[in-house]
Design a protein around this motif. Structure first.
Motif, PDB file in Angstrom:
ATOM      1  N   LEU A  77      11.591 -14.777 -26.089  1.00 20.49           N
ATOM      2  CA  LEU A  77      10.084 -14.389 -25.685  1.00 20.49           C
ATOM      3  C   LEU A  77      10.177 -14.372 -24.276  1.00 20.49           C
ATOM      4  O   LEU A  77       9.705 -13.169 -23.413  1.00 20.49           O
ATOM      5  CB  LEU A  77       8.945 -14.546 -26.576  1.00 20.49           C
ATOM      6  N   PHE A  78      10.181 -15.287 -23.671  1.00 18.38           N
ATOM      7  CA  PHE A  78       9.946 -15.911 -22.253  1.00 18.38           C
ATOM      8  C   PHE A  78      10.897 -16.841 -22.020  1.00 18.38           C
ATOM      9  O   PHE A  78      10.944 -17.988 -22.658  1.00 18.38           O
ATOM     10  CB  PHE A  78       8.544 -16.082 -22.050  1.00 18.38           C
ATOM     11  N   PRO A  79      11.795 -16.755 -20.896  1.00 18.02           N
ATOM     12  CA  PRO A  79      12.483 -17.819 -20.656  1.00 18.02           C
ATOM     13  C   PRO A  79      11.851 -19.105 -19.857  1.00 18.02           C
ATOM     14  O   PRO A  79      10.894 -19.013 -19.571  1.00 18.02           O
ATOM     15  CB  PRO A  79      13.521 -17.246 -19.369  1.00 18.02           C
ATOM     16  N   CYS A  80      12.628 -20.192 -19.913  1.00 11.09           N
ATOM     17  CA  CYS A  80      11.884 -21.202 -19.276  1.00 11.09           C
ATOM     18  C   CYS A  80      12.044 -21.012 -17.644  1.00 11.09           C
ATOM     19  O   CYS A  80      12.476 -20.210 -17.164  1.00 11.09           O
ATOM     20  CB  CYS A  80      12.819 -22.759 -19.624  1.00 11.09           C
ATOM     21  N   GLY A  81      10.959 -21.634 -17.012  1.00  8.71           N
ATOM     22  CA  GLY A  81      10.785 -21.512 -15.622  1.00  8.71           C
ATOM     23  C   GLY A  81       9.952 -22.421 -14.904  1.00  8.71           C
ATOM     24  O   GLY A  81       9.726 -23.494 -15.406  1.00  8.71           O
ATOM     25  N   GLU A  82       9.238 -22.049 -14.010  1.00  5.62           N
ATOM     26  CA  GLU A  82       8.518 -22.949 -13.082  1.00  5.62           C
ATOM     27  C   GLU A  82       7.178 -22.383 -12.386  1.00  5.62           C
ATOM     28  O   GLU A  82       7.691 -21.002 -11.777  1.00  5.62           O
ATOM     29  CB  GLU A  82       9.126 -23.803 -12.221  1.00  5.62           C
ATOM     30  N   ILE A  91       9.764 -19.740 -24.587  1.00  6.19           N
ATOM     31  CA  ILE A  91       9.066 -19.364 -25.839  1.00  6.19           C
ATOM     32  C   ILE A  91       9.946 -18.482 -26.444  1.00  6.19           C
ATOM     33  O   ILE A  91      10.612 -17.558 -26.078  1.00  6.19           O
ATOM     34  CB  ILE A  91       7.884 -18.913 -25.331  1.00  6.19           C
ATOM     35  N   ARG A  92      10.106 -18.770 -28.012  1.00  7.31           N
ATOM     36  CA  ARG A  92      10.971 -18.032 -28.746  1.00  7.31           C
ATOM     37  C   ARG A  92      10.346 -17.583 -30.178  1.00  7.31           C
ATOM     38  O   ARG A  92       9.399 -18.275 -30.387  1.00  7.31           O
ATOM     39  CB  ARG A  92      12.341 -18.644 -28.874  1.00  7.31           C
ATOM     40  N   TYR A  93      10.732 -16.539 -30.701  1.00 10.42           N
ATOM     41  CA  TYR A  93      10.321 -16.090 -32.025  1.00 10.42           C
ATOM     42  C   TYR A  93      11.527 -16.226 -33.038  1.00 10.42           C
ATOM     43  O   TYR A  93      12.316 -15.713 -32.692  1.00 10.42           O
ATOM     44  CB  TYR A  93       9.665 -14.654 -31.813  1.00 10.42           C
ATOM     45  N   THR A  94      11.400 -17.105 -34.022  1.00 11.38           N
ATOM     46  CA  THR A  94      12.297 -17.026 -34.917  1.00 11.38           C
ATOM     47  C   THR A  94      11.726 -16.620 -36.246  1.00 11.38           C
ATOM     48  O   THR A  94      10.815 -17.062 -36.858  1.00 11.38           O
ATOM     49  CB  THR A  94      12.494 -18.674 -35.146  1.00 11.38           C
ATOM     50  N   ASP A 122      -0.625 -19.746 -32.803  1.00 14.25           N
ATOM     51  CA  ASP A 122      -0.149 -18.836 -32.096  1.00 14.25           C
ATOM     52  C   ASP A 122       0.873 -17.742 -32.714  1.00 14.25           C
ATOM     53  O   ASP A 122       1.327 -17.054 -31.998  1.00 14.25           O
ATOM     54  CB  ASP A 122       0.881 -19.842 -31.048  1.00 14.25           C
ATOM     55  N   TYR A 123       1.023 -17.940 -34.121  1.00 12.66           N
ATOM     56  CA  TYR A 123       1.961 -16.908 -34.709  1.00 12.66           C
ATOM     57  C   TYR A 123       1.752 -15.540 -34.427  1.00 12.66           C
ATOM     58  O   TYR A 123       2.453 -14.774 -33.951  1.00 12.66           O
ATOM     59  CB  TYR A 123       2.039 -17.526 -36.280  1.00 12.66           C
ATOM     60  N   PRO A 124       0.361 -15.196 -34.661  1.00 16.90           N
ATOM     61  CA  PRO A 124       0.067 -13.693 -34.447  1.00 16.90           C
ATOM     62  C   PRO A 124       0.654 -13.128 -33.075  1.00 16.90           C
ATOM     63  O   PRO A 124       0.871 -12.064 -32.769  1.00 16.90           O
ATOM     64  CB  PRO A 124      -1.426 -13.477 -34.731  1.00 16.90           C
ATOM     65  N   LEU A 125       0.108 -14.086 -32.010  1.00 16.30           N
ATOM     66  CA  LEU A 125       0.683 -13.846 -30.604  1.00 16.30           C
ATOM     67  C   LEU A 125       2.059 -13.605 -30.537  1.00 16.30           C
ATOM     68  O   LEU A 125       2.719 -12.676 -29.973  1.00 16.30           O
ATOM     69  CB  LEU A 125       0.060 -14.896 -29.600  1.00 16.30           C
ATOM     70  N   ARG A 126       3.009 -14.699 -31.103  1.00 14.53           N
ATOM     71  CA  ARG A 126       4.202 -14.657 -30.926  1.00 14.53           C
ATOM     72  C   ARG A 126       4.995 -13.167 -31.762  1.00 14.53           C
ATOM     73  O   ARG A 126       5.803 -12.713 -31.259  1.00 14.53           O
ATOM     74  CB  ARG A 126       4.983 -15.798 -31.529  1.00 14.53           C
ATOM     75  N   ARG A 128       3.353 -10.394 -32.172  1.00  7.94           N
ATOM     76  CA  ARG A 128       3.121  -9.149 -31.376  1.00  7.94           C
ATOM     77  C   ARG A 128       3.990  -8.913 -30.352  1.00  7.94           C
ATOM     78  O   ARG A 128       4.594  -7.914 -29.874  1.00  7.94           O
ATOM     79  CB  ARG A 128       1.568  -9.356 -31.100  1.00  7.94           C
ATOM     80  N   ILE A 129       4.253 -10.150 -29.642  1.00 10.89           N
ATOM     81  CA  ILE A 129       5.250 -10.002 -28.381  1.00 10.89           C
ATOM     82  C   ILE A 129       6.570  -9.882 -28.717  1.00 10.89           C
ATOM     83  O   ILE A 129       7.199  -8.918 -28.363  1.00 10.89           O
ATOM     84  CB  ILE A 129       5.119 -11.409 -27.636  1.00 10.89           C
ATOM     85  N   PHE A 130       7.115 -10.315 -29.981  1.00 10.09           N
ATOM     86  CA  PHE A 130       8.410  -9.996 -30.456  1.00 10.09           C
ATOM     87  C   PHE A 130       8.457  -8.434 -30.702  1.00 10.09           C
ATOM     88  O   PHE A 130       9.228  -7.994 -30.671  1.00 10.09           O
ATOM     89  CB  PHE A 130       8.588 -10.817 -31.742  1.00 10.09           C
TER      90      PHE A 130
END
Length: 165
Positions: A77-82, A91-94, A122-126, A128-130
């Motif tokens: 969903l989002f790559p690692c970063g700084e 952040i990933r959705y499986t 956080d499941y509903p947010l992940r 939705r993003i997925f």
């Protein structure tokens, strides 16, 4: 207020005992089937996942309706970063299953118990993003199945799974 079995009239006590024994038998049968599934190389995170796989996916694969089944496909969903010195993990959705049908349709299936759904805040947010980043743009179908497994069922399944490792 909790009612005890002995507080019920005899006829209702017998009915309650019959209902509880059916539920216990269902749970035991499901765990036995899952143990056999584990022996054949299958690995399921929950009883609901196992029951969906054996009751829906396998029959549709046998008829050729489903041509591919991927267990636990992961989507970034989002790559690692700084950000300003703050390290941000990826952040990933499986999902539980990624299915491809003979007609080209792709379906992502999520099987969750009511208990786990409440615990994973956080499941509903992940989810939705997925849906917005993957499912909707690609025209994929998303199916969410909510099972009635209780906290005890979930812990029993995890204990069985850990014991098999």
């Amino acid at each position: 207020m909790h009612m005890k079995l002995e507080d019920l009239p005899p006829r209702m006590q017998a009915q309650a005992i019959m209902i509880m024994s059916r539920e216990d038998a269902r749970k035991k049968a499901s765990l036995e089937k899952a143990a056999k599934g584990k022996e054949t190389g299958s690995d399921f995170d929950s009883r609901g996942e196992y029951e969906y796989y054996t009751g829906t996916i396998i029959p549709k694969m046998r008829t050729g309706e489903i041509v591919k089944c991927e267990k636990h496909p992961a989507f970034q969903l989002f790559p690692c970063g700084e950000y300003e010195g703050l390290k941000l993990g990826a952040i990933r959705y499986t999902a539980d299953f990624g299915l491809e049908y003979a007609d080209g349709t792709v379906e992502i299936v999520e099987v969750k118990s009511r208990f786990v759904r409440r615990m994973q805040r956080d499941y509903p947010l992940r989810r939705r993003i997925f849906i917005e980043q993957y499912a909707r743009p690609n025209g994929w179908k998303f199916t969410e199945i909510i099972t009635r497994d209780s906290r005890e069922d979930v812990h029993e399944w995890k204990k069985r799974k850990e014991h098999k490792k």
